[in-house]
Enzyme design. Structure first.
Site, PDB file in Angstrom:
ATOM      1  N   CYS A   2       0.825  -1.206   0.000  1.00  0.00           N
ATOM      2  CA  CYS A   2       0.000   0.000   0.000  1.00  0.00           C
ATOM      3  C   CYS A   2       0.862   1.260   0.000  1.00  0.00           C
ATOM      4  O   CYS A   2       1.725   1.435   0.852  1.00  0.00           O
ATOM      5  CB  CYS A   2      -0.946   0.073   1.184  1.00  0.00           C
ATOM      6  SG  CYS A   2      -2.155  -1.245   1.243  1.00  0.00           S
ATOM      7  N   ARG A  27       6.361  -0.391  -4.052  1.00  0.00           N
ATOM      8  CA  ARG A  27       6.008  -1.050  -2.796  1.00  0.00           C
ATOM      9  C   ARG A  27       5.139  -2.291  -3.038  1.00  0.00           C
ATOM     10  O   ARG A  27       5.015  -3.131  -2.161  1.00  0.00           O
ATOM     11  CB  ARG A  27       5.257  -0.070  -1.888  1.00  0.00           C
ATOM     12  CG  ARG A  27       6.096   1.114  -1.483  1.00  0.00           C
ATOM     13  CD  ARG A  27       5.253   2.164  -0.787  1.00  0.00           C
ATOM     14  NE  ARG A  27       4.760   1.707   0.485  1.00  0.00           N
ATOM     15  CZ  ARG A  27       5.413   1.807   1.637  1.00  0.00           C
ATOM     16  NH1 ARG A  27       6.600   2.365   1.664  1.00  0.00           N
ATOM     17  NH2 ARG A  27       4.887   1.381   2.760  1.00  0.00           N
ATOM     18  N   TRP A  76      -2.537  -3.041  -1.742  1.00  0.00           N
ATOM     19  CA  TRP A  76      -2.110  -4.445  -1.821  1.00  0.00           C
ATOM     20  C   TRP A  76      -3.141  -5.220  -1.021  1.00  0.00           C
ATOM     21  O   TRP A  76      -3.229  -5.092   0.202  1.00  0.00           O
ATOM     22  CB  TRP A  76      -0.707  -4.569  -1.215  1.00  0.00           C
ATOM     23  CG  TRP A  76      -0.041  -5.883  -1.443  1.00  0.00           C
ATOM     24  CD1 TRP A  76       0.643  -6.278  -2.561  1.00  0.00           C
ATOM     25  CD2 TRP A  76       0.049  -6.981  -0.531  1.00  0.00           C
ATOM     26  NE1 TRP A  76       1.134  -7.546  -2.393  1.00  0.00           N
ATOM     27  CE2 TRP A  76       0.789  -8.008  -1.155  1.00  0.00           C
ATOM     28  CE3 TRP A  76      -0.421  -7.210   0.764  1.00  0.00           C
ATOM     29  CZ2 TRP A  76       1.072  -9.223  -0.549  1.00  0.00           C
ATOM     30  CZ3 TRP A  76      -0.158  -8.422   1.375  1.00  0.00           C
ATOM     31  CH2 TRP A  76       0.586  -9.411   0.711  1.00  0.00           C
ATOM     32  N   ASN A 102      -3.408   1.978   5.065  1.00  0.00           N
ATOM     33  CA  ASN A 102      -2.430   0.895   4.917  1.00  0.00           C
ATOM     34  C   ASN A 102      -2.402   0.158   6.246  1.00  0.00           C
ATOM     35  O   ASN A 102      -2.395   0.790   7.298  1.00  0.00           O
ATOM     36  CB  ASN A 102      -1.045   1.492   4.611  1.00  0.00           C
ATOM     37  CG  ASN A 102       0.048   0.429   4.583  1.00  0.00           C
ATOM     38  OD1 ASN A 102      -0.228  -0.746   4.376  1.00  0.00           O
ATOM     39  ND2 ASN A 102       1.279   0.841   4.809  1.00  0.00           N
ATOM     40  N   GLY A 103      -2.398  -1.176   6.215  1.00  0.00           N
ATOM     41  CA  GLY A 103      -2.348  -1.939   7.466  1.00  0.00           C
ATOM     42  C   GLY A 103      -3.565  -2.846   7.587  1.00  0.00           C
ATOM     43  O   GLY A 103      -4.250  -3.118   6.590  1.00  0.00           O
ATOM     44  N   GLU A 481      20.614 -16.890  -0.516  1.00  0.00           N
ATOM     45  CA  GLU A 481      20.214 -15.628  -1.131  1.00  0.00           C
ATOM     46  C   GLU A 481      20.060 -15.797  -2.650  1.00  0.00           C
ATOM     47  O   GLU A 481      19.110 -15.269  -3.245  1.00  0.00           O
ATOM     48  CB  GLU A 481      21.246 -14.533  -0.792  1.00  0.00           C
ATOM     49  CG  GLU A 481      21.030 -13.186  -1.452  1.00  0.00           C
ATOM     50  CD  GLU A 481      19.686 -12.517  -1.154  1.00  0.00           C
ATOM     51  OE1 GLU A 481      18.945 -13.001  -0.277  1.00  0.00           O
ATOM     52  OE2 GLU A 481      19.374 -11.517  -1.823  1.00  0.00           O
ATOM     53  N   LYS A 485      16.558 -15.064  -4.659  1.00  0.00           N
ATOM     54  CA  LYS A 485      16.454 -14.145  -5.800  1.00  0.00           C
ATOM     55  C   LYS A 485      15.803 -14.837  -6.987  1.00  0.00           C
ATOM     56  O   LYS A 485      14.962 -14.261  -7.674  1.00  0.00           O
ATOM     57  CB  LYS A 485      17.839 -13.615  -6.236  1.00  0.00           C
ATOM     58  CG  LYS A 485      18.488 -12.564  -5.372  1.00  0.00           C
ATOM     59  CD  LYS A 485      17.893 -11.182  -5.460  1.00  0.00           C
ATOM     60  CE  LYS A 485      16.842 -10.983  -4.397  1.00  0.00           C
ATOM     61  NZ  LYS A 485      17.263 -10.634  -3.066  1.00  0.00           N
ATOM     62  N   GLU A 488      12.012 -15.380  -6.451  1.00  0.00           N
ATOM     63  CA  GLU A 488      11.260 -14.134  -6.568  1.00  0.00           C
ATOM     64  C   GLU A 488      11.107 -13.688  -8.018  1.00  0.00           C
ATOM     65  O   GLU A 488      10.062 -13.204  -8.414  1.00  0.00           O
ATOM     66  CB  GLU A 488      12.019 -12.998  -5.865  1.00  0.00           C
ATOM     67  CG  GLU A 488      11.987 -13.016  -4.382  1.00  0.00           C
ATOM     68  CD  GLU A 488      12.799 -11.857  -3.835  1.00  0.00           C
ATOM     69  OE1 GLU A 488      12.194 -10.891  -3.394  1.00  0.00           O
ATOM     70  OE2 GLU A 488      14.046 -11.905  -3.880  1.00  0.00           O
ATOM     71  N   HIS A 504      22.903 -35.715   3.205  1.00  0.00           N
ATOM     72  CA  HIS A 504      21.943 -36.066   4.253  1.00  0.00           C
ATOM     73  C   HIS A 504      20.505 -35.958   3.739  1.00  0.00           C
ATOM     74  O   HIS A 504      19.570 -35.935   4.536  1.00  0.00           O
ATOM     75  CB  HIS A 504      22.158 -35.176   5.477  1.00  0.00           C
ATOM     76  CG  HIS A 504      23.527 -35.319   6.064  1.00  0.00           C
ATOM     77  ND1 HIS A 504      23.937 -36.469   6.705  1.00  0.00           N
ATOM     78  CD2 HIS A 504      24.599 -34.490   6.052  1.00  0.00           C
ATOM     79  CE1 HIS A 504      25.200 -36.327   7.091  1.00  0.00           C
ATOM     80  NE2 HIS A 504      25.623 -35.129   6.697  1.00  0.00           N
ATOM     81  N   LYS A 601       7.242  -4.506  -1.582  1.00  0.00           N
ATOM     82  CA  LYS A 601       8.573  -4.068  -1.152  1.00  0.00           C
ATOM     83  C   LYS A 601       8.654  -3.912   0.361  1.00  0.00           C
ATOM     84  O   LYS A 601       9.609  -4.305   0.985  1.00  0.00           O
ATOM     85  CB  LYS A 601       8.911  -2.754  -1.849  1.00  0.00           C
ATOM     86  CG  LYS A 601      10.287  -2.202  -1.520  1.00  0.00           C
ATOM     87  CD  LYS A 601      11.369  -3.044  -2.142  1.00  0.00           C
ATOM     88  CE  LYS A 601      12.757  -2.561  -1.804  1.00  0.00           C
ATOM     89  NZ  LYS A 601      13.755  -3.616  -2.089  1.00  0.00           N
TER      90      LYS A 601
HETATM   91  C1  F6R Z   1      13.964 -10.133  -1.101  1.00  0.00           C
HETATM   92  C2  F6R Z   1      13.469  -9.050  -0.273  1.00  0.00           C
HETATM   93  C3  F6R Z   1      12.802  -9.399   1.014  1.00  0.00           C
HETATM   94  C4  F6R Z   1      13.234  -8.414   2.114  1.00  0.00           C
HETATM   95  C5  F6R Z   1      12.430  -8.678   3.394  1.00  0.00           C
HETATM   96  C6  F6R Z   1      12.856  -7.761   4.517  1.00  0.00           C
HETATM   97  O1  F6R Z   1      14.553  -9.675  -2.267  1.00  0.00           O
HETATM   98  O2  F6R Z   1      13.585  -7.905  -0.615  1.00  0.00           O
HETATM   99  O3  F6R Z   1      13.051 -10.710   1.383  1.00  0.00           O
HETATM  100  O4  F6R Z   1      14.595  -8.572   2.342  1.00  0.00           O
HETATM  101  O5  F6R Z   1      11.062  -8.490   3.134  1.00  0.00           O
HETATM  102  O6  F6R Z   1      12.639  -6.432   4.188  1.00  0.00           O
HETATM  103  P1  F6R Z   1      13.334  -5.277   5.009  1.00  0.00           P
HETATM  104  O7  F6R Z   1      14.793  -5.379   4.802  1.00  0.00           O
HETATM  105  O8  F6R Z   1      12.759  -4.002   4.448  1.00  0.00           O
HETATM  106  O9  F6R Z   1      12.966  -5.483   6.454  1.00  0.00           O
END
Ligand code: F6R
Length: 606
Positions: A2, A27, A76, A102-103, A481, A485, A488, A504, A601
């Site tokens: 949002c 976002r 969202w 938002n929330g 990581e 990536k 996602e 294992h 985001k």
């Molecule tokens: C992955 C990604 C998310 C954030 C997670 C934490 O690419 O961006 O996994 O890392 O949502 O977000 P923050 O760092 O804003 O607390």
């Protein structure tokens, strides 16, 4: 999640509100809407549409309402699907009061029952609509004082919210409130802004005001009044935004993600400036780092992976036990934590609800809190005793890249600092590591100059159903990581494993042609040979191995070279090709790079 924008001032409001929504698109959202006060006392002008902002713009056509104040929202969906009706703003039954949110309002069902009994007619499935009807009644009870009504309503709500409201009888006035959800004020010249984050108004002003928990803000084009829920006037902290509008634009790159990958050398250098030989007292003044018996890192997603690397570095250099916890799990298992525990929340946005709640749990049990954060004025640093800001600049693409690189740097800086405070690291070693850190921006630059072949390599695997990532030591969180990536961005099954753990169980996943990315430890590391064996194990079962390392591995089908580095610092380098592979895979599979499906985001709900 949002995006919220409010504008009041000399300009016609549609343009700054739409521009703000555009800048908040990153976002994550699935519908959008705007409400404006055009004619005093008449029903508000409102337009809202499911889908992308372009749907809303299409339905607006060339219309530019003669309004100087208004609110806009990208939603969202949580309660009720992403439809035109559920999109915000929501109106009261007279069409004169509009609200965006938002929330999550946790007590919306009981409020709705109460309000329906009072005769209010609901049109959407949202939790938000209960609030607009409640606010409408409260405003009448307060003789038309929207701010007083907002204070009363907030006291009745459970859950998390940023709220903005306008009323047709008061053109030019916007009232907002926040609890566990972000809201900042942009201070302009003859105009003022409210928004989820500063990127919404950065093109107009660099002056921002921080709002605290349970605060209500009442703005016109020339005034800003902030109060608590009792109506006491407060003085919010003002700060200068250190980046400009161009930092939040693509600058010639086809996607924000690619731009942010290429910004990593600068972000790393900016985060390192003046810190390699110890954190200055401005950063550490609010916290006592002596006598710590345990460090707990709390974070989510990519930030959690940075924390896992941090565990290796902090334990090694500061000789203190470190636990790394998924923030969403932490408080619910009632962990043992006390005043000798140093808790390090890591968050790019500073607003992640899971991390914030874990922080609050630890704080209420006496822990000392030292946040790592990229967003000035956000909630997590505000509620911490000290904060080490990463200087990644604004990260717009949903998938985190440069923020991760700088979170790693923050982990190393904290590890070295704690090592010095605790007398656990000798000066020569800490200077050597500091010097190695300083070399990283140039090494990342070097990798970025040679990533071109990754494009064709990635296309080779575009139709794979699964990709596995292997690593050992700090290469293990790097593998996690890389897999995140790819999930996602490519919407492909991907998993990261510790090389030694393969036999294992996970090795059963390998079949003929399975692509496996192996993050090789530096060739002078004791673990190098062990990882070579792990590569042999998967290769013998048909895997196609892509090795990332500082030397070529003869058993790999493809080698991706990165410069040699200090063993603990290698994730900063090894993650770069992984980011590029995920980016290229998203393109090859026709996916939305900057706003992957289902993701937001800033995750401001639990
Ligand atoms: C992955 C990604 C998310 C954030 C997670 C934490 O690419 O961006 O996994 O890392 O949502 O977000 P923050 O760092 O804003 O607390």
């Amino acid at each position: 999640m949002c995006g919220i924008v409010g504008y009041t001032g000399k300009a016609l409001a549609l343009s700054p509100v739409l521009e703000g929504l555009r800048r908040l698109e990153y976002r994550g959202y699935d519908s959008a809407g705007i409400a404006l006060v055009v004619t005093k006392g008449a029903p508000l002008w409102i337009e809202k549409r499911a889908g992308k902002l372009s749907n809303l713009e299409d339905s607006l056509g060339d219309v530019i309402p003669d309004a100087h104040s208004g609110i806009g929202h990208t939603r969202w969906a949580t309660h009720g699907g992403p439809t035109d009706t559920n999109a915000h703003p929501h109106l009261d039954n007279e069409g004169k009061l509009a609200l965006i949110h938002n929330g999550i309002i946790e007590n919306y069902v009981e409020l709705r029952e109460l309000l329906e009994k009072r005769g209010h007619i609901f049109t959407s499935e949202t939790d938000t609509e209960s609030v607009v009807h409640l606010l409408s009644d409260a405003r009448k009870a307060h003789n038309g004082d929207l701010a007083a009504a907002m204070r009363e309503v907030c006291a009745e709500l459970r859950g998390s919210f940023t709220l903005l409201a306008i009323h047709a009888d008061e053109p030019g006035r916007i009232v907002g409130a926040r609890r566990n959800s972000p809201l900042v004020v942009g201070v302009g010249d003859g105009e003022n802004f409210l928004a989820s984050d500063v990127s919404a108004f950065i093109a107009h002003t660099k002056r921002a005001l921080e709002l605290g928990q349970d605060e209500v803000v009442d703005i016109t084009s020339t005034s800003i009044v902030v109060t608590d829920l009792m109506g006491n006037i407060l003085t919010p902290r003002e700060y200068e935004i250190s980046w400009d509008a161009s930092a939040a634009e693509r600058g010639g790159f086809p996607h924000f993600m690619l731009k942010e990958i290429y910004e990593q050398p600068k972000s790393i250098a900016d985060t390192l400036i003046g810190r390699t030989q110890g954190l200055n007292s401005e950063i550490t003044a609010g916290i006592n780092l002596e006598g710590i018996s345990k460090v707990v890192i709390i974070a989510c997603g990519t930030a959690y992976h940075a924390g896992l690397v941090g565990k290796y570095a902090i334990e090694k250099w500061a000789n203190v036990p470190v636990d790394v916890e998924l923030a969403s799990e932490y408080r619910y298992r009632e962990p043992a934590v006390d005043s000798s525990t140093l808790v390090i929340p890591i968050s790019q946005s500073g607003e992640t609800m899971d991390t914030l709640m874990a922080l609050r749990y630890a704080k209420s049990h006496g822990a000392r809190i030292f946040a790592v954060c990229n967003t000035n004025g956000s909630t997590i640093p505000r509620e911490s005793d000290a904060v080490l800001y990463t200087h990644a600049g604004p990260e717009i693409a949903v998938a985190s890249t440069k923020a991760f690189a700088t979170q790693l740097i923050a982990m190393y800086l904290l590890g070295l600092h704690l090592g010095r405070v605790r007398g656990a690291i000798d000066e020569k070693t800490s200077i050597e590591i500091g010097n190695e850190l300083a070399l990283l921006p140039a090494k990342v630059e070097q990798i970025l100059e040679t990533v071109e072949p990754l494009r064709s390599l990635t296309r080779e695997f575009k139709d794979s159903t699964s990709m596995l990532f292997l690593g050992r030591h700090v290469g293990y969180p790097t593998a996690l990581e890389g897999a995140l990536k790819l999930k996602e961005l490519a919407y492909m099954h991907a998993e990261g494993f510790a090389g030694g753990e393969l036999k294992h169980g996970p090795i059963a996943l390998i079949e003929n042609g399975t692509p496996v990315i192996a993050i090789m430890p530096p060739s002078n590391s004791l673990l190098y040979e062990k990882m070579v064996s792990n590569v042999q194990e998967v290769k013998a079962r048909g895997a196609v191995v892509i090795a990332i390392g500082d030397s070529d591995l003869s058993s790999a089908a493809h080698n991706i070279r990165i410069p040699t580095s200090h063993e603990y610092l290698q994730p900063v380098l090894a993650v770069v090709p992984l980011q590029v592979i995920a980016y290229e895979m998203a393109i090859a599979r026709g996916n939305d790079v900057d706003q992957p499906r289902n993701l937001a985001k800033s995750v401001t709900v639990e």
